[in-house]
Design a protein around this motif. Structure first.
Motif, PDB file in Angstrom:
ATOM      1  N   GLU A 134       0.829  -1.198   0.000  1.00 22.27           N
ATOM      2  CA  GLU A 134       0.000   0.000   0.000  1.00 22.27           C
ATOM      3  C   GLU A 134       0.873   1.261   0.000  1.00 22.27           C
ATOM      4  OE1 GLU A 134      -3.950  -1.823   2.290  1.00 22.27           O
ATOM      5  OE2 GLU A 134      -2.455  -0.677   3.424  1.00 22.27           O
TER       6      GLU A 134
ATOM      7  N   ARG B 227       2.296   1.791  -3.490  1.00 17.15           N
ATOM      8  CA  ARG B 227       1.288   2.391  -4.371  1.00 17.15           C
ATOM      9  C   ARG B 227       1.183   3.891  -4.116  1.00 17.15           C
ATOM     10  NH1 ARG B 227      -5.243   1.335  -4.222  1.00 17.15           N
ATOM     11  NH2 ARG B 227      -5.794   2.872  -5.822  1.00 17.15           N
TER      12      ARG B 227
ATOM     13  N   THR C 118      -3.627   7.945  -1.393  1.00 18.01           N
ATOM     14  CA  THR C 118      -3.348   7.372  -2.718  1.00 18.01           C
ATOM     15  C   THR C 118      -4.509   7.647  -3.665  1.00 18.01           C
ATOM     16  OG1 THR C 118      -2.020   5.608  -1.720  1.00 18.01           O
ATOM     17  CG2 THR C 118      -2.789   5.261  -3.974  1.00 18.01           C
TER      18      THR C 118
END
Length: 352
Positions: free
Chosen positions: A23, A26, A161
């Protein structure tokens, strides 16, 4: 040279990421793509748009930073409270030192390598990310009123994100067609919202916090009555304001916080009457009690309190009315600002 089976297995283990690390990767990739896009060259920080968090429904109001070439990044102001802090900042109703402690947002900024902390550099190395040059190193922080900027938890990593990805989507379309940002009704905000698995544009009214603040009342009525009886005379004008102190302290949790500080300055002598630090949420009563103690020390009430901010008016208004002290508003308190700067400098030099 032929690698042994053991060498291959070690290499494979080194590139395996946990779910949390994936995560973060990303997020770094989204930040790098956002930086490369450089949407601040055609969108300013005044172009406010929303991204609704698909996990909890919270609204984030986004501002693209970089048009003035001083700070590059994306700020996502959380909810109505965050939006109000952004609004005050854009209207310059708050000084820089103040809104840094008052804003409620998640932010990515692009910094020099020397601006990052050890934990940031260690994470970048651990995740195999590489950055070179000035103003290219991503730094991710969460800001909450009165608290030290902190690292993100996993939910915030995922949300930032998404916000970066949706900011790039909207900015790309706005570059081709500015009408994308034109509201159908004045005051509305364009929000990117995930509806049934698809991201859509939705125009909505902003979620400002409209409740009126509660005016503080002195709980120590016995002390207030005693001060009024013993000190009936009034003399002079005091400038007063409270704000967050510049040095953080350790609280019960891991995240340090900034105590509140109230300062009083005599306008005639241009010198401080006194100040008080409050370390908990009962700061209003502490400040009111210290104000009464200052009256006792000086042997007289001030004729007038000169105040700049709404919060300070809400704090002193009822007590001042009881003591028959006038309150006047002024946009700038020159003597208090000078005393505050000296006090801040003292704190910074003496922090451990």
């Amino acid at each position: 040279m032929i690698e042994s089976k053991e060498q291959v297995e070690v290499t494979e283990q080194e590139i395996v990421l946990t779910k949390e690390q994936a995560e973060w990767v990303r997020l770094y990739e989204a930040a790098s793509a956002y930086k490369k896009m450089a949407s601040w060259t055609w969108m300013s920080g005044n172009h406010i748009f929303g991204v609704r968090n698909p996990e909890n429904g919270e609204m984030g109001y986004c501002s693209i930073m970089g048009a003035d070439e001083s700070l590059f990044g994306l700020a996502v102001f959380r909810g109505g409270e965050g939006l109000e802090s952004l609004h005050d900042m854009l209207l310059e109703r708050d000084e820089r030192y103040a809104w840094l402690h008052r804003q409620k947002c998640i932010m990515v900024t692009f910094e020099d390598r020397t601006d990052l902390e050890k934990q940031d550099l260690a994470q970048i190395k651990e995740l195999g990310q590489r950055f070179r040059g000035r103003k290219t190193w991503p730094m991710f922080r969460i800001f909450d009123p009165g608290l030290v900027p902190w690292t993100l938890d996993q939910e915030q990593v995922r949300y930032l994100t998404i916000a970066l990805e949706q900011a790039m989507d909207l900015a790309g379309r706005a570059k081709k067609n500015e009408a994308v940002l034109t509201a159908p009704r004045s005051g509305q905000v364009l929000v990117r919202s995930n509806e049934n698995g698809e991201w859509q544009d939705v125009w909505m009214d902003p979620e400002f916090v409209l409740k009126r603040p509660v005016k503080a009342e002195c709980e120590d009525q016995a002390l207030l009555n005693d001060i009024m009886t013993r000190f009936p005379n009034k003399k002079g004008q005091w400038e007063t304001e409270f704000f967050f102190a510049p040095v953080a302290v350790k609280g019960e949790g891991d995240r340090p916080y900034y105590p509140r500080l109230c300062l009083w300055v005599d306008r005639a002598t241009r010198s401080a009457v006194g100040f008080h630090l409050a370390y908990d949420d009962n700061y209003e009563q502490e400040f009111l009690k210290h104000f009464l103690q200052l009256v006792e020390e000086k042997g007289t009430r001030p004729q007038k309190l000169i105040i700049r901010t709404n919060d300070t008016v809400d704090l002193f208004e009822k007590t001042a009315q009881r003591m028959k002290i006038r309150i006047e508003r002024e946009p700038r308190l020159a003597y208090l600002e000078e005393a505050r700067d000296d006090l801040f400098e003292y704190f910074m030099k003496n922090q451990k």
